[in-house]
Design a protein around this motif. Structure first.
Motif, mmCIF file in Angstrom:
data_model
loop_
_atom_site.group_PDB
_atom_site.id
_atom_site.type_symbol
_atom_site.label_atom_id
_atom_site.label_comp_id
_atom_site.label_asym_id
_atom_site.label_seq_id
_atom_site.Cartn_x
_atom_site.Cartn_y
_atom_site.Cartn_z
ATOM 1 N N LEU A 1 -1.191 -3.702 -1.265
ATOM 2 C CA LEU A 1 -2.287 -3.135 -2.036
ATOM 3 C C LEU A 1 -3.427 -4.129 -2.112
ATOM 4 C CD1 LEU A 1 -0.460 -1.494 -5.053
ATOM 5 C CD2 LEU A 1 -1.166 -0.455 -2.923
ATOM 6 N N SER A 2 -4.637 -3.604 -2.041
ATOM 7 C CA SER A 2 -5.794 -4.482 -2.160
ATOM 8 C C SER A 2 -6.515 -4.220 -3.470
ATOM 9 C CB SER A 2 -6.744 -4.263 -0.979
ATOM 10 O OG SER A 2 -7.911 -5.008 -1.144
ATOM 11 N N LYS A 3 -7.041 -3.000 -3.632
ATOM 12 C CA LYS A 3 -7.778 -2.696 -4.854
ATOM 13 C C LYS A 3 -7.851 -1.187 -5.050
ATOM 14 C CE LYS A 3 -12.144 -2.714 -2.388
ATOM 15 N NZ LYS A 3 -13.477 -3.254 -2.277
ATOM 16 N N ILE A 4 -8.194 -0.810 -6.250
ATOM 17 C CA ILE A 4 -8.509 0.584 -6.564
ATOM 18 C C ILE A 4 -9.938 0.580 -7.066
ATOM 19 C CG2 ILE A 4 -8.006 2.576 -8.004
ATOM 20 C CD1 ILE A 4 -5.086 1.613 -8.127
ATOM 21 N N ASN A 5 -10.797 1.299 -6.364
ATOM 22 C CA ASN A 5 -12.205 1.324 -6.706
ATOM 23 C C ASN A 5 -12.718 2.753 -6.535
ATOM 24 O OD1 ASN A 5 -14.695 0.394 -7.440
ATOM 25 N ND2 ASN A 5 -15.171 -0.524 -5.457
ATOM 26 N N ASN A 6 -13.337 3.301 -7.568
ATOM 27 C CA ASN A 6 -13.846 4.680 -7.531
ATOM 28 C C ASN A 6 -12.764 5.666 -7.103
ATOM 29 O OD1 ASN A 6 -16.404 3.809 -8.291
ATOM 30 N ND2 ASN A 6 -17.011 3.478 -6.167
ATOM 31 N N ASN A 7 -11.583 5.531 -7.685
ATOM 32 C CA ASN A 7 -10.433 6.403 -7.419
ATOM 33 C C ASN A 7 -9.945 6.347 -5.979
ATOM 34 O OD1 ASN A 7 -10.536 7.219 -10.082
ATOM 35 N ND2 ASN A 7 -11.776 9.012 -9.638
ATOM 36 N N GLU A 8 -10.293 5.284 -5.263
ATOM 37 C CA GLU A 8 -9.827 5.103 -3.881
ATOM 38 C C GLU A 8 -8.934 3.871 -3.832
ATOM 39 O OE1 GLU A 8 -11.977 5.374 0.273
ATOM 40 O OE2 GLU A 8 -12.418 3.444 -0.685
ATOM 41 N N LEU A 9 -7.731 4.061 -3.333
ATOM 42 C CA LEU A 9 -6.771 2.973 -3.179
ATOM 43 C C LEU A 9 -6.965 2.357 -1.799
ATOM 44 C CD1 LEU A 9 -4.180 1.383 -4.012
ATOM 45 C CD2 LEU A 9 -2.879 3.232 -2.977
ATOM 46 N N THR A 10 -7.196 1.048 -1.749
ATOM 47 C CA THR A 10 -7.309 0.351 -0.467
ATOM 48 C C THR A 10 -5.999 -0.376 -0.202
ATOM 49 O OG1 THR A 10 -9.675 0.036 -0.768
ATOM 50 C CG2 THR A 10 -8.608 -1.366 0.849
ATOM 51 N N VAL A 11 -5.450 -0.134 0.992
ATOM 52 C CA VAL A 11 -4.190 -0.738 1.403
ATOM 53 C C VAL A 11 -4.451 -1.570 2.655
ATOM 54 C CG1 VAL A 11 -1.811 -0.304 2.139
ATOM 55 C CG2 VAL A 11 -2.898 1.239 0.506
ATOM 56 N N LEU B 1 0.013 9.953 -1.551
ATOM 57 C CA LEU B 1 -1.018 10.194 -2.567
ATOM 58 C C LEU B 1 -0.474 11.085 -3.682
ATOM 59 C CD1 LEU B 1 -3.983 9.750 -3.341
ATOM 60 C CD2 LEU B 1 -4.547 11.751 -1.973
ATOM 61 N N ASP B 2 0.244 12.128 -3.307
ATOM 62 C CA ASP B 2 0.841 13.038 -4.286
ATOM 63 C C ASP B 2 1.844 12.301 -5.179
ATOM 64 O OD1 ASP B 2 1.240 15.687 -5.390
ATOM 65 O OD2 ASP B 2 3.204 15.649 -4.384
ATOM 66 N N LYS B 3 2.698 11.474 -4.579
ATOM 67 C CA LYS B 3 3.691 10.718 -5.353
ATOM 68 C C LYS B 3 3.018 9.746 -6.327
ATOM 69 C CE LYS B 3 7.412 10.807 -1.923
ATOM 70 N NZ LYS B 3 8.198 9.980 -0.978
ATOM 71 N N LEU B 4 1.971 9.074 -5.848
ATOM 72 C CA LEU B 4 1.263 8.122 -6.709
ATOM 73 C C LEU B 4 0.581 8.828 -7.870
ATOM 74 C CD1 LEU B 4 -0.244 5.788 -3.956
ATOM 75 C CD2 LEU B 4 1.515 5.183 -5.622
ATOM 76 N N GLN B 5 0.001 10.000 -7.607
ATOM 77 C CA GLN B 5 -0.644 10.768 -8.673
ATOM 78 C C GLN B 5 0.378 11.230 -9.705
ATOM 79 O OE1 GLN B 5 -2.700 13.682 -6.296
ATOM 80 N NE2 GLN B 5 -4.585 12.480 -6.243
ATOM 81 N N LYS B 6 1.578 11.585 -9.241
ATOM 82 C CA LYS B 6 2.633 11.994 -10.172
ATOM 83 C C LYS B 6 3.092 10.829 -11.051
ATOM 84 C CE LYS B 6 4.356 15.933 -7.615
ATOM 85 N NZ LYS B 6 5.388 16.485 -6.742
ATOM 86 N N LEU B 7 2.925 9.596 -10.539
ATOM 87 C CA LEU B 7 3.252 8.411 -11.341
ATOM 88 C C LEU B 7 2.141 8.049 -12.314
ATOM 89 C CD1 LEU B 7 4.919 6.013 -8.737
ATOM 90 C CD2 LEU B 7 6.035 7.229 -10.605
ATOM 91 N N GLY B 8 1.033 8.783 -12.257
ATOM 92 C CA GLY B 8 -0.062 8.547 -13.182
ATOM 93 C C GLY B 8 -1.207 7.723 -12.614
ATOM 94 N N TRP B 9 -1.170 7.416 -11.332
ATOM 95 C CA TRP B 9 -2.252 6.670 -10.722
ATOM 96 C C TRP B 9 -3.462 7.583 -10.604
ATOM 97 C CZ3 TRP B 9 -1.048 2.394 -6.741
ATOM 98 C CH2 TRP B 9 0.077 1.678 -7.130
ATOM 99 N N LYS B 10 -4.607 7.101 -10.976
ATOM 100 C CA LYS B 10 -5.837 7.901 -10.937
ATOM 101 C C LYS B 10 -6.561 7.646 -9.614
ATOM 102 C CE LYS B 10 -6.039 8.783 -15.663
ATOM 103 N NZ LYS B 10 -4.702 9.246 -15.776
ATOM 104 N N ILE B 11 -5.950 8.126 -8.513
ATOM 105 C CA ILE B 11 -6.571 7.962 -7.205
ATOM 106 C C ILE B 11 -6.684 9.315 -6.517
ATOM 107 C CG2 ILE B 11 -5.849 5.573 -6.855
ATOM 108 C CD1 ILE B 11 -3.596 6.622 -5.107
ATOM 109 N N THR B 12 -7.718 9.442 -5.699
ATOM 110 C CA THR B 12 -7.929 10.692 -4.970
ATOM 111 C C THR B 12 -7.894 10.488 -3.457
ATOM 112 O OG1 THR B 12 -10.319 10.364 -5.116
ATOM 113 C CG2 THR B 12 -9.290 11.755 -6.810
ATOM 114 N N SER B 13 -7.920 9.213 -3.016
ATOM 115 C CA SER B 13 -7.852 8.951 -1.580
ATOM 116 C C SER B 13 -7.258 7.572 -1.328
ATOM 117 C CB SER B 13 -9.249 9.028 -0.951
ATOM 118 O OG SER B 13 -10.081 8.013 -1.467
#
Length: 161
Positions: A50-60, A79-91
């Motif tokens: 993982l690098s960062k989460i910026n503007n709902n975008e996860l950088t790997v 992405l679906d699994k991460l959202q189910k864990l409560g991560w606020k990411i869209t891409s």
């Protein structure tokens, strides 16, 4: 220093105002990396950080294009699994950084697949006999040069198993 002493030290640092934010962020990143590694296919996990989460975008950060292509295939599910864990990411954004992994993964790969071979006196003698009994050629000149350069030095070769 044992890991318990290090943890106590980090806990104490985490309570000081000047280090509280940075240690909190580091702890969160570490926890996120562990969670992410459990969701990614096991064969890809060592090559994804993982690098960062910026503007709902996860950088790997990934090791190479092949890993990026495989991860891209599973990214909708991931992405679906991460959202189910409560991560606020869209891409998910993949960043290929091979040199990032040089110290982390390549070292272990090399140690696993490299075997040392020592050029013994018997091998040196056999090569000398080969050179003296063969007709002059590019190969024979290269072997002669090799033997002259390494007359007194022990030679170790590193070859893949």
């Amino acid at each position: 220093m044992t890991s318990q002493k290090i943890n106590v030290y980090f806990d104490m640092l985490g309570e000081s105002p000047q280090y509280k934010n940075i240690l909190s962020l580091a702890h969160r990143l570490y926890e996120n990396q562990l969670a992410f590694a459990k969701l990614v296919p096991a064969n890809l996990a060592p090559y994804c950080y993982l690098s960062k989460i910026n503007n709902n975008e996860l950088t790997v950060i990934v090791k190479n294009g092949a890993i990026a292509a495989k991860l891209r295939q599973v990214s909708p599910t991931l992405l679906d699994k991460l959202q189910k864990l409560g991560w606020k990411i869209t891409s998910i954004h993949l960043l290929v950084q091979g040199n990032f992994f040089q110290d982390k993964v390549d070292f272990f790969d090399k140690q696993r697949y490299i075997k040392k071979i020592i050029f013994t006196h018997a091998a040196r003698k056999s090569l000398s006999e080969f050179v003296t009994t063969s007709q002059d050629s590019e190969l024979i000149r290269a072997v002669k040069s090799f033997l002259q350069k390494h007359e007194s030095n022990p030679i170790q070769f590193h070859v893949k198993k």
